[in-house]
Design a protein around this motif. Structure first.
Motif, short mmCIF file in Angstrom:
data_model
loop_
_atom_site.label_atom_id
_atom_site.label_comp_id
_atom_site.label_asym_id
_atom_site.label_seq_id
_atom_site.Cartn_x
_atom_site.Cartn_y
_atom_site.Cartn_z
N LYS A 75 -1.75 2.37 10.68
CA LYS A 75 -1.96 0.84 11.03
C LYS A 75 -0.49 0.61 11.83
CE LYS A 75 -5.69 0.45 8.56
NZ LYS A 75 -6.27 -1.23 6.99
N VAL A 76 0.59 1.52 11.16
CA VAL A 76 1.93 1.22 11.08
C VAL A 76 2.90 2.71 12.15
CG1 VAL A 76 2.05 -1.02 10.09
CG2 VAL A 76 2.93 0.66 9.42
N ASN A 77 3.75 2.31 12.98
CA ASN A 77 4.49 3.26 13.10
C ASN A 77 5.76 3.70 11.82
OD1 ASN A 77 6.16 1.93 13.99
ND2 ASN A 77 5.50 1.63 16.31
N GLN A 78 6.14 4.88 12.30
CA GLN A 78 7.14 4.99 11.25
C GLN A 78 8.56 3.87 11.31
OE1 GLN A 78 8.72 9.06 11.18
NE2 GLN A 78 10.45 9.01 10.04
N ARG A 79 8.98 3.30 12.55
CA ARG A 79 10.07 2.95 12.94
C ARG A 79 9.44 1.42 11.97
NH1 ARG A 79 11.51 0.93 19.08
NH2 ARG A 79 12.04 2.94 18.48
N ALA A 122 0.20 8.82 7.08
CA ALA A 122 -0.94 8.65 7.02
C ALA A 122 -2.62 8.17 6.05
CB ALA A 122 -1.54 9.92 7.18
N ALA A 123 -1.51 7.71 4.52
CA ALA A 123 -2.33 6.98 3.68
C ALA A 123 -2.56 6.16 4.69
CB ALA A 123 -1.55 7.15 2.16
N ILE A 124 -1.33 5.03 5.27
CA ILE A 124 -1.68 3.93 5.22
C ILE A 124 -2.73 3.50 5.83
CG2 ILE A 124 -0.85 1.43 6.58
CD1 ILE A 124 1.44 2.68 5.03
N VAL A 183 1.10 -1.11 -0.06
CA VAL A 183 0.23 -0.11 -0.33
C VAL A 183 0.98 1.29 -0.07
CG1 VAL A 183 -1.74 1.58 1.67
CG2 VAL A 183 -1.62 -0.85 1.01
N ALA A 184 1.87 1.50 0.89
CA ALA A 184 2.89 2.78 1.31
C ALA A 184 3.32 2.27 -0.52
CB ALA A 184 3.94 1.78 1.89
N ILE A 185 4.08 1.63 -1.00
CA ILE A 185 4.34 2.09 -2.25
C ILE A 185 3.37 2.11 -3.55
CG2 ILE A 185 5.46 -0.02 -4.11
CD1 ILE A 185 7.41 -1.12 -2.25
N GLN A 216 1.42 6.72 -7.00
CA GLN A 216 0.52 7.59 -7.68
C GLN A 216 0.71 8.15 -7.76
OE1 GLN A 216 -2.99 5.85 -5.83
NE2 GLN A 216 -2.72 3.91 -6.63
N ARG A 217 2.01 8.62 -6.33
CA ARG A 217 1.57 10.73 -5.79
C ARG A 217 3.29 11.05 -6.88
NH1 ARG A 217 -0.96 13.15 -1.51
NH2 ARG A 217 0.13 14.89 -3.28
N LYS A 218 3.31 10.03 -7.78
CA LYS A 218 4.66 10.43 -8.51
C LYS A 218 6.03 10.81 -7.22
CE LYS A 218 2.52 11.07 -12.77
NZ LYS A 218 1.18 10.35 -12.54
N GLY A 219 5.92 10.54 -6.00
CA GLY A 219 7.05 10.77 -5.44
C GLY A 219 6.84 11.90 -4.97
#
Length: 280
Positions: free
Chosen positions: A205-209, A200-202, A181-183, A188-191
């Motif tokens: 459900k997960v943290n930065q670590r 936030a888009a995820i 999902v992250a990739i 989709q946002r072209k970087g």
């Protein structure tokens, strides 16, 4: 890989087969199989010294003949590679000296997780050597596969040989779903995004670590670096196709703070300022 060809691939957004009908099932998508795309690309219009760039996707480049050699200039130093070479990781200030009579190359782009798994390669190998010989990375069994690929003529036949070997290896192409999902969001946002936006888009459900750890494990680099590579290649492509010498609008539209931010990245990857670069 050659930046002009990579730009065409990224901006088209489609796997490119000059042999589409017979190999359509092999193209796949990011998560559909080991090979994301196969490209039989003309080199006739490339600049003699073609800058190399990687968007973080392992790319294997096949010269037309097994005996061909590849000449590179990396930060002013001449390097020589053999007929099958790999671009991955972060490439800086490296140019490929295109052979004058070269008509085409075959490029295979791999799902990173499948690439590292199938060939038993650690992503860390590309930190110091982002452009290298394929045979320096793998064991003798894969060198036999390359030999078989050069025994057949058409790109479709070569791809068939590689796909059979990948299938026989039984290696996994697994990626955690939330990493997929992250990739997908970054692409989709072209970087034009940030790590905070990505979390936030995820959906929190997960943290930065977790994100940092899994990007490095499966993709071979932190999410911030992967984002930066996508942002640069899309901005480069827009600038290359533009008739204007003012690149500020393109830079800002793809998420750079301003022109100076883009110029810093350009010098980092290309070794020269965009105003001094020979476009087209």
């Amino acid at each position: 890989m050659p930046i002009s060809l990579l730009t065409d691939i990224k901006l088209s957004g489609q796997p490119c087969f000059d042999f589409t009908d017979e190999m359509e099932s092999a193209s796949g998508s990011w998560f559909g199989g080991p090979i994301m795309g196969a490209y039989f690309l003309s080199c006739k219009d490339l600049k003699f010294n073609q800058p190399l760039f990687s968007d973080g996707i392992p790319s294997m480049i096949f010269m037309p003949d097994r005996a061909d050699e590849v000449s590179l200039i990396k930060e002013g130093e001449l390097l020589r590679l053999k007929s099958v070479w790999v671009c991955c990781g972060v490439i800086r200030d490296t140019q490929w000296i295109r052979p004058e009579q070269l008509e085409h190359i075959l490029v295979l782009r791999f799902n990173p997780s499948a690439f590292y798994s199938a060939f038993n390669i650690s992503p860390s190998m590309f930190v110091a050597s982002p452009v290298c010989n394929f045979e320096d990375l793998v064991d003798q069994s894969w060198l036999g596969v390359i030999g078989e690929m050069y025994k057949v003529n058409s790109p479709a036949e070569k791809l068939t040989v590689m796909n059979k070997a990948l299938s026989a290896s039984g290696k996994s192409s697994y990626l955690p779903y939330l990493l997929e999902v992250a990739i997908d969001h970054i692409d989709q946002r072209k970087g034009n995004t940030t790590v905070s936006d990505l979390l936030a888009a995820i959906g929190g459900k997960v943290n930065q670590r977790w994100l940092q750890r899994n990007f490095i494990k499966y993709i071979g680099m932190p999410p911030k670096r992967y984002i930066s590579l996508q942002r640069f290649i899309y901005t480069y492509g827009q600038c290359d196709r533009s008739k204007s010498s003012d690149f500020s609008d393109a830079a800002i539209s793809y998420g750079y703070y301003d022109y100076n931010h883009f110029q810093k990245d350009f010098k980092h990857y290309m070794g020269i300022a965009p105003s001094r670069y020979r476009w087209k």
